[in-house]
Each structure stands twice: as C-alpha cells, then as structure tokens.
Design a protein around this motif. Structure first.
Motif, mmCIF file in Angstrom:
data_model
loop_
_atom_site.group_PDB
_atom_site.id
_atom_site.type_symbol
_atom_site.label_atom_id
_atom_site.label_comp_id
_atom_site.label_asym_id
_atom_site.label_seq_id
_atom_site.Cartn_x
_atom_site.Cartn_y
_atom_site.Cartn_z
ATOM 1 N N VAL A 58 2.754 19.659 -11.206
ATOM 2 C CA VAL A 58 2.700 20.957 -10.532
ATOM 3 C C VAL A 58 3.928 21.795 -10.865
ATOM 4 C CG1 VAL A 58 2.728 22.089 -8.282
ATOM 5 C CG2 VAL A 58 1.221 20.124 -8.663
ATOM 6 N N ILE A 59 5.091 21.152 -10.854
ATOM 7 C CA ILE A 59 6.324 21.875 -11.195
ATOM 8 C C ILE A 59 6.255 22.431 -12.613
ATOM 9 C CG2 ILE A 59 8.797 21.610 -11.583
ATOM 10 C CD1 ILE A 59 8.846 19.624 -9.290
ATOM 11 N N MET A 60 5.725 21.623 -13.527
ATOM 12 C CA MET A 60 5.615 22.074 -14.913
ATOM 13 C C MET A 60 4.644 23.250 -15.039
ATOM 14 S SD MET A 60 5.570 18.396 -16.893
ATOM 15 C CE MET A 60 5.296 19.176 -18.474
ATOM 16 N N LEU A 61 3.516 23.170 -14.298
ATOM 17 C CA LEU A 61 2.545 24.275 -14.363
ATOM 18 C C LEU A 61 3.134 25.555 -13.794
ATOM 19 C CD1 LEU A 61 -0.757 22.445 -13.331
ATOM 20 C CD2 LEU A 61 -0.142 23.313 -15.582
ATOM 21 N N ILE B 159 3.715 29.059 -15.779
ATOM 22 C CA ILE B 159 3.169 30.349 -15.322
ATOM 23 C C ILE B 159 4.276 31.372 -15.162
ATOM 24 C CG2 ILE B 159 2.019 31.493 -13.393
ATOM 25 C CD1 ILE B 159 0.413 28.926 -12.975
ATOM 26 N N ALA B 160 5.418 30.946 -14.586
ATOM 27 C CA ALA B 160 6.538 31.865 -14.388
ATOM 28 C C ALA B 160 7.090 32.363 -15.714
ATOM 29 C CB ALA B 160 7.630 31.163 -13.582
ATOM 30 N N ILE B 161 7.207 31.427 -16.674
ATOM 31 C CA ILE B 161 7.728 31.824 -17.996
ATOM 32 C C ILE B 161 6.764 32.790 -18.677
ATOM 33 C CG2 ILE B 161 8.274 30.970 -20.300
ATOM 34 C CD1 ILE B 161 9.307 28.403 -18.982
ATOM 35 N N THR B 162 5.448 32.519 -18.560
ATOM 36 C CA THR B 162 4.451 33.411 -19.169
ATOM 37 C C THR B 162 4.491 34.794 -18.548
ATOM 38 O OG1 THR B 162 3.020 31.508 -19.639
ATOM 39 C CG2 THR B 162 2.000 33.691 -19.659
ATOM 40 N N ALA B 163 4.583 34.833 -17.208
ATOM 41 C CA ALA B 163 4.653 36.123 -16.524
ATOM 42 C C ALA B 163 5.901 36.890 -16.929
ATOM 43 C CB ALA B 163 4.613 35.909 -15.012
ATOM 44 N N LEU B 164 7.027 36.179 -17.055
ATOM 45 C CA LEU B 164 8.273 36.828 -17.462
ATOM 46 C C LEU B 164 8.161 37.386 -18.868
ATOM 47 C CD1 LEU B 164 11.214 37.486 -16.847
ATOM 48 C CD2 LEU B 164 11.842 35.219 -17.721
ATOM 49 N N ARG B 165 7.594 36.578 -19.785
ATOM 50 C CA ARG B 165 7.432 37.063 -21.153
ATOM 51 C C ARG B 165 6.474 38.243 -21.223
ATOM 52 N NH1 ARG B 165 7.005 31.533 -24.882
ATOM 53 N NH2 ARG B 165 9.222 30.948 -24.698
ATOM 54 N N HIS C 183 0.822 -1.202 0.000
ATOM 55 C CA HIS C 183 0.000 0.000 0.000
ATOM 56 C C HIS C 183 0.861 1.259 0.000
ATOM 57 C CE1 HIS C 183 -3.457 2.499 0.753
ATOM 58 N NE2 HIS C 183 -2.819 3.023 1.836
ATOM 59 N N ARG C 184 1.949 1.271 0.774
ATOM 60 C CA ARG C 184 2.821 2.448 0.830
ATOM 61 C C ARG C 184 3.516 2.685 -0.496
ATOM 62 N NH1 ARG C 184 4.093 0.442 5.931
ATOM 63 N NH2 ARG C 184 6.041 -0.433 5.149
ATOM 64 N N LEU C 185 3.968 1.621 -1.124
ATOM 65 C CA LEU C 185 4.644 1.790 -2.409
ATOM 66 C C LEU C 185 3.688 2.334 -3.470
ATOM 67 C CD1 LEU C 185 6.837 -1.459 -2.530
ATOM 68 C CD2 LEU C 185 7.603 0.905 -2.167
ATOM 69 N N GLY C 186 2.456 1.914 -3.409
ATOM 70 C CA GLY C 186 1.474 2.419 -4.371
ATOM 71 C C GLY C 186 1.213 3.897 -4.198
ATOM 72 N N ASN C 187 1.159 4.407 -2.992
ATOM 73 C CA ASN C 187 0.954 5.853 -2.762
ATOM 74 C C ASN C 187 2.132 6.662 -3.276
ATOM 75 O OD1 ASN C 187 -1.514 5.423 -1.660
ATOM 76 N ND2 ASN C 187 -0.822 5.454 0.491
ATOM 77 N N GLN C 188 3.341 6.158 -3.020
ATOM 78 C CA GLN C 188 4.516 6.886 -3.483
ATOM 79 C C GLN C 188 4.566 6.965 -4.997
ATOM 80 O OE1 GLN C 188 7.828 4.920 -1.690
ATOM 81 N NE2 GLN C 188 7.408 5.714 0.389
ATOM 82 N N GLY C 189 4.161 5.981 -5.673
ATOM 83 C CA GLY C 189 4.157 6.011 -7.130
ATOM 84 C C GLY C 189 3.100 6.929 -7.704
ATOM 85 N N PHE C 190 2.060 7.230 -6.974
ATOM 86 C CA PHE C 190 1.002 8.123 -7.448
ATOM 87 C C PHE C 190 1.342 9.591 -7.211
ATOM 88 C CE2 PHE C 190 -2.978 10.397 -6.654
ATOM 89 C CZ PHE C 190 -3.596 10.226 -7.884
ATOM 90 N N VAL C 191 2.069 9.918 -6.143
ATOM 91 C CA VAL C 191 2.398 11.314 -5.802
ATOM 92 C C VAL C 191 3.448 11.889 -6.734
ATOM 93 C CG1 VAL C 191 3.438 12.776 -4.015
ATOM 94 C CG2 VAL C 191 1.740 11.049 -3.393
ATOM 95 N N LEU C 192 4.384 11.130 -7.183
ATOM 96 C CA LEU C 192 5.475 11.639 -8.015
ATOM 97 C C LEU C 192 5.003 12.305 -9.297
ATOM 98 C CD1 LEU C 192 8.484 11.965 -8.439
ATOM 99 C CD2 LEU C 192 8.543 9.650 -9.430
ATOM 100 N N PRO C 193 4.076 11.670 -10.038
ATOM 101 C CA PRO C 193 3.597 12.366 -11.252
ATOM 102 C C PRO C 193 2.894 13.682 -10.940
ATOM 103 C CG PRO C 193 3.069 10.052 -11.361
ATOM 104 C CD PRO C 193 3.557 10.309 -9.962
ATOM 105 N N ILE C 194 2.165 13.736 -9.825
ATOM 106 C CA ILE C 194 1.475 14.980 -9.453
ATOM 107 C C ILE C 194 2.483 16.081 -9.194
ATOM 108 C CG2 ILE C 194 0.008 16.049 -7.723
ATOM 109 C CD1 ILE C 194 -1.450 13.433 -7.422
ATOM 110 N N VAL C 195 3.544 15.761 -8.475
ATOM 111 C CA VAL C 195 4.578 16.755 -8.201
ATOM 112 C C VAL C 195 5.202 17.267 -9.485
ATOM 113 C CG1 VAL C 195 6.832 17.113 -7.111
ATOM 114 C CG2 VAL C 195 5.054 15.813 -5.920
ATOM 115 N N LEU C 196 5.458 16.361 -10.407
ATOM 116 C CA LEU C 196 6.046 16.775 -11.683
ATOM 117 C C LEU C 196 5.107 17.695 -12.473
ATOM 118 C CD1 LEU C 196 7.665 13.395 -12.840
ATOM 119 C CD2 LEU C 196 8.803 15.402 -11.878
#
Length: 289
Positions: A31-34, A38-44, A16-29
């Motif tokens: 969010v980082i991309m979003l 946003i930062a690049i758009t604001a800068l431009r 169960h713990r391994l399954g949760n860790q595998g699901f959170v990583l894509p979400i973090v990625l």
C-alpha cells in the motif's frame, strides 16, 4: 499416567497471532508503495502541465515578437531605404536582434526574390524569441510584392463616372480614376493620367494640358476608397458644398476683391446667417464636401 514433556513450542493461539502479523506487513508495504507511486505520478503530471502551459505562453510571446519584427520592417521600409539596399535580385539584409519592451526580441531578415524582369518581390523572415527561461522561438515568413505608386488623383469614384460639358482638371493632382467606366461627350482636359478599371465611353475627347489627345489607362487596378467622416477633415475648410452651393464657413471679408464683378454671386441668407456662392464660379480655398 505419562509424564508431560515441554518441547518449548508456543500454544495454538500464539502461533495464530504470529501468522497474522506476518501476513499484514507485506500488505502495508505494498500500500505504501502504491500511494508513493500515485503521489509521484501526480507530482510529475502537475510539473508537466506547468511546463506545458509555460511553453505555450513562451511560444505565443515568441510568435508575437516575430510578428512585431515583420511590422517593424514594413514601418521602416522607406526610412531605411530597403529598396535601395536590395537593388539587385538575390540581395539580402539582416537587421540583427532587436529588443522589445516586454523583454522579448526579434531578428528580421529581408531578401529580394524576383529576377529583375518584373515587379519586385521580397521575403521578410522574422524570428521571435520569448522573454522567459525557456527562450522559446517562433519564425514567421511574409512575402511582399512591390505595389507601384499611383499618382494622386483630383477625382476618384468608386463606380461609373459621367462628365457633362467641357471640363478642365489642372494642377499637380490633375488626374481622374473610375472603378468602372468614364462617360463623357465633350472635351475633358486633364493634367495627369486618366485611368479606368473598365473603359471610357462616349464621344468625348481626352486631351492633356497642351491640348494633345491622350489615351486613357484601361483595365487599371481598382483604387480603394476608404470610408471617411468628412467632419474629421473640415477643420481648415474655407467653404462647404451644400445642395450645390458653396457655403462659406464664415462671412467673407470682401468678396469683391476676387473680381471686379462685385459680390461674385455671393448670396446672404439671413435665416441661416450664411453666404452662398454659385458653384460654377471658382475661388481659391479648401471646399469640404
């Protein structure tokens, strides 16, 4: 009792713990991309706004530089003998790039547009260039028509003019003009042109300095009379005209020198400490009205 076989599999909690860790990583990625997007758009956006504001400032500087070019051409028209240079219809004159004090510059070109059969017509093309790195340019075109110079007038009124009695206007500026009508019932002798925007009425006669009848210029263009403060032009006046009397600026040294009639109508007012002279007696000097 059956023997226990260890298959090497983790217990349920570990799975169960391994399954949760595998699901959170894509979400973090994601969010980082979003956040990065946003930062690049604001800068431009900030860069675009900065460049837009800069371009507007450069454009305004370029326009004012072009306007300065037109004004410079008009100011230098007589000294540069532009009329003589553009003597033939179709001729053009390029004054080249000229620097301004704010590091901007302009290039003025003048071309004669008329065909030579009437009033001269000129077009001034001025290109202004800004002072910044963008080197923005604006162009301004002005069409100018030749305005014939009117001879200086001894008397110009902004409306109707009525002249009583036989009068003589002499000298280099011996002409009159009315932005309306001229009404005279007697003889009016002038040394120059009589012009009116409307008409000359009355039974009077207009003659030149030799006594020959003259025809007035009827339907002439209106002459603008600027609003002036007379006290700005009275510094060198010899007399003031006040209530129909010519009043001296200072006491005359010897009014009897002008003619053998003594005081020539001078009248001294001890209350105001002023000398006055009858207005119908002509004396040399400048009168401030």
């Amino acid at each position: 009792m059956s023997p226990k076989v260890d298959l090497g599999l983790p217990d349920n909690s570990s799975v169960h713990r391994l399954g949760n860790q595998g699901f959170v990583l894509p979400i973090v990625l994601v969010v980082i991309m979003l956040v990065s997007a946003i930062a690049i758009t604001a800068l431009r956006t900030g860069v675009d706004e900065h460049m837009t504001g800069r371009a507007m400032r450069e454009s305004a500087k370029a326009f004012y530089a072009a306007e300065a070019g037109v004004n410079a051409v008009i100011a230098a028209w007589d000294n540069a003998y532009i009329d003589s240079v553009l003597a033939v219809p179709g001729d053009s004159l390029d004054l080249g790039w000229q620097p301004l004090e704010n590091s901007c510059s302009y290039r003025a070109q003048v071309r004669r547009l008329d065909d030579g059969s009437g009033r001269k017509l000129y077009q001034v093309n001025s290109t202004g260039r800004g002072s910044g790195g963008l080197r923005g340019e604006r162009k301004l075109a002005v069409v100018m028509s030749e305005v014939p110079l009117l001879p200086a007038k001894a008397l110009t009124v902004g409306g109707d003019m009525k002249i009583n009695g036989d009068q003589t206007i002499s000298g280099e500026c011996g002409g009159i003009h009315a932005n309306g009508t001229i009404d005279t019932a007697d003889t009016l002798q002038v040394n120059d042109i009589v012009s009116v925007t409307d008409s000359v009425i009355g039974s009077g006669v207009l003659v030149d300095s030799a006594g020959n009848p003259i025809e007035p210029e009827v339907g002439a263009d209106s002459i603008e009379i600027p609003k002036l403060n007379p006290w700005d032009y009275c510094g060198e006046a010899d007399y003031f005209l006040r209530d129909g009397w010519i009043v001296t600026v200072g006491p005359p040294t010897d009014s009897s020198v002008i003619a053998a009639t003594g005081t020539l109508g001078w009248k001294y007012n001890s209350f105001n400490d002023e000398y006055t002279l009858k207005a119908d007696i002509g004396v040399p000097g400048t009168v401030c009205v």
